[in-house]
Scaffold this motif. Structure first.
Motif, PDB file in Angstrom:
ATOM      1  N   ARG A  46       0.985  -1.082  -0.067  1.00 14.85           N
ATOM      2  CA  ARG A  46       0.280  -0.223  -0.148  1.00 14.85           C
ATOM      3  C   ARG A  46       0.970   1.109   0.021  1.00 14.85           C
ATOM      4  O   ARG A  46       0.748   2.315  -1.141  1.00 14.85           O
ATOM      5  CB  ARG A  46      -0.916  -0.093   0.875  1.00 14.85           C
ATOM      6  CG  ARG A  46      -2.195   0.905   1.037  1.00 14.85           C
ATOM      7  CD  ARG A  46      -2.485   1.811  -0.009  1.00 14.85           C
ATOM      8  NE  ARG A  46      -3.727   0.748   0.142  1.00 14.85           N
ATOM      9  CZ  ARG A  46      -4.543   0.241  -1.250  1.00 14.85           C
ATOM     10  NH1 ARG A  46      -4.134   0.647  -1.724  1.00 14.85           N
ATOM     11  NH2 ARG A  46      -5.137  -0.458  -1.172  1.00 14.85           N
ATOM     12  N   ARG A  49       2.251   1.699  -3.590  1.00 13.46           N
ATOM     13  CA  ARG A  49       0.861   2.200  -4.131  1.00 13.46           C
ATOM     14  C   ARG A  49       1.363   3.882  -4.106  1.00 13.46           C
ATOM     15  O   ARG A  49       0.747   4.319  -5.476  1.00 13.46           O
ATOM     16  CB  ARG A  49       0.234   1.427  -4.750  1.00 13.46           C
ATOM     17  CG  ARG A  49       0.116  -0.268  -5.207  1.00 13.46           C
ATOM     18  CD  ARG A  49      -0.834  -0.832  -4.982  1.00 13.46           C
ATOM     19  NE  ARG A  49      -1.049  -1.945  -5.644  1.00 13.46           N
ATOM     20  CZ  ARG A  49      -0.671  -2.237  -7.224  1.00 13.46           C
ATOM     21  NH1 ARG A  49      -0.237  -1.275  -7.872  1.00 13.46           N
ATOM     22  NH2 ARG A  49      -0.893  -3.935  -6.787  1.00 13.46           N
ATOM     23  N   ILE A  94       7.732  -1.210  -9.503  1.00 15.84           N
ATOM     24  CA  ILE A  94       6.373   0.012  -9.701  1.00 15.84           C
ATOM     25  C   ILE A  94       6.764   1.231 -10.830  1.00 15.84           C
ATOM     26  O   ILE A  94       7.280   1.678 -10.500  1.00 15.84           O
ATOM     27  CB  ILE A  94       5.762   0.383  -8.582  1.00 15.84           C
ATOM     28  CG1 ILE A  94       5.442  -1.335  -7.775  1.00 15.84           C
ATOM     29  CG2 ILE A  94       4.832   1.166  -8.340  1.00 15.84           C
ATOM     30  CD1 ILE A  94       4.431  -0.746  -6.490  1.00 15.84           C
ATOM     31  N   CYS A  96       6.448   4.972 -11.848  1.00 17.70           N
ATOM     32  CA  CYS A  96       6.292   6.082 -11.240  1.00 17.70           C
ATOM     33  C   CYS A  96       7.118   6.445 -12.433  1.00 17.70           C
ATOM     34  O   CYS A  96       7.537   6.810 -12.996  1.00 17.70           O
ATOM     35  CB  CYS A  96       7.386   5.852  -9.967  1.00 17.70           C
ATOM     36  SG  CYS A  96       6.968   4.364  -8.724  1.00 17.70           S
ATOM     37  N   SER A 165      -3.888  -4.306  -3.702  1.00 22.28           N
ATOM     38  CA  SER A 165      -3.763  -5.081  -5.297  1.00 22.28           C
ATOM     39  C   SER A 165      -4.036  -3.500  -6.008  1.00 22.28           C
ATOM     40  O   SER A 165      -3.697  -3.387  -7.201  1.00 22.28           O
ATOM     41  CB  SER A 165      -4.280  -6.165  -5.201  1.00 22.28           C
ATOM     42  OG  SER A 165      -3.597  -6.807  -4.640  1.00 22.28           O
ATOM     43  N   PRO A 167      -5.294   0.519  -6.470  1.00 13.12           N
ATOM     44  CA  PRO A 167      -5.513   2.330  -5.694  1.00 13.12           C
ATOM     45  C   PRO A 167      -6.845   1.772  -4.939  1.00 13.12           C
ATOM     46  O   PRO A 167      -7.748   1.613  -5.133  1.00 13.12           O
ATOM     47  CB  PRO A 167      -6.289   2.979  -6.713  1.00 13.12           C
ATOM     48  CG  PRO A 167      -5.181   2.322  -8.390  1.00 13.12           C
ATOM     49  CD  PRO A 167      -4.960   1.095  -7.738  1.00 13.12           C
TER      50      PRO A 167
END
Length: 322
Positions: A46, A49, A94, A96, A165, A167
């Motif tokens: 979390r 993300r 991830i 960005c 998993s 937003p």
């Protein structure tokens, strides 16, 4: 006699997009902290993300070890280091737009004390912790630590209870119109700029039982309920004007009932993945009660729970840079 309930209404945004975007930029530093008893994994994910989506400056993933450093074995230390290294690799995967600084750390001591201290040291804008522990005894320790954390910290806290998993997509913001509720609403809007928002106020008619005992007619009681509902709706409109929802469309609900039960029901109906509640600077008894309410909400829902205080709302942009 039916319960008065104002219908859901779409409440147009009352602040400009620029104001909302500026608020999002105020979220700069996130601390994601777990200990050996807590259910990890989702907390760190979390945090990753949120860091990727909100263009923050720093994400720190911290492991709190209850055992003193002198009693740690080489294997347990190596295991913690390997876990943190794996999380660094996962964060690198991830996407960005602007990659924040990623920090890992290990601390020793009582979890809630270590987390409060580190959040203060780094001037964290948000702390993420696990809502539950692995196993019965670990879960009891995690619950106790979370209750103390909510009582002691000045930083907004998210108890991570749902899968990270995706937003945040649907947010429920129950409000009692306090400054703490205002702070929680503002932080929630920062965390999920694209989420569907539902504002909920639950009211109770004062002295309704006494009115019945005194022989007040059902029609008079129903009229009083409706008056309270209309007054609450006006207060909710004023509350939203102070939050700053930008151009987003938010659903507003006013309903009579027992607050925790109504919140739980709406969270389930909406499929909310985040509930945001506020707290004020009140007595220790009130803070212990807040911890109990927070735990009930995460126990009886599948939502993350954000708890913010009026301190965060008042001093949000006035704290020194880390």
């Amino acid at each position: 006699m039916t319960t008065p309930r104002l219908p859901r209404q779409a409440c147009p945004g009352l602040h400009t997009d620029t104001e909302t975007e500026d608020s999002v930029q105020a979220l700069r530093r996130i601390l994601a902290a777990t200990d050996s008893a807590a259910q990890g994994g989702q907390v760190e994910l979390r945090g990753m993300r949120l860091a990727a989506a909100l263009h923050i400056d720093t994400l720190e993933v911290m492991k709190v070890r209850r055992e003193p450093a002198a009693r740690e074995t080489a294997d347990s230390i190596d295991s913690a280091v390997e876990t943190l290294a794996a999380q660094r690799v996962a964060f690198g995967a991830i996407p960005c737009i602007r990659r924040p600084r990623f920090v890992t750390s290990i601390r020793y001591g009582t979890p809630h004390k270590a987390i409060v201290e580190r959040a203060h040291e780094m001037n964290a804008d948000l702390t993420l912790v696990a809502a539950h522990g692995e196993g019965l005894m670990a879960d009891l320790r995690t619950r106790r630590d979370n209750s103390e954390l909510l009582r002691r910290t000045r930083c907004p806290v998210v108890l991570v209870n749902a899968s990270a998993s995706f937003p945040y997509r649907r947010i429920l913001i129950p409000t009692d119109f306090s400054e703490g509720s205002m702070a929680a609403a503002r932080v929630a809007l920062m965390l999920a700029p694209a989420a569907q928002i539902t504002f909920l106020h639950v009211f109770q008619l004062d002295d309704e039982d006494l009115m019945r005992e005194l022989g007040v007619t059902a029609d008079v009681i129903a009229s009083e309920r409706l008056r309270c509902a209309r007054s609450a709706r006006q207060a909710l409109d004023t509350f939203m004007a102070g939050v700053g929802v930008g151009s987003r469309i938010a659903t507003c609900v006013v309903e009579r009932g027992q607050p925790v039960r109504v919140i739980q029901r709406y969270a389930e109906q909406l499929g909310a993945d985040l509930i945001a509640i506020g707290r004020g600077n009140r007595s220790r008894l009130h803070e212990l009660f807040l911890g109990s309410v927070a735990q009930r909400l995460v126990d009886q829902s599948t939502s993350d729970l954000l708890v913010a205080s009026q301190v965060a709302g008042d001093d949000w942009d006035d704290r020194p840079a880390a």
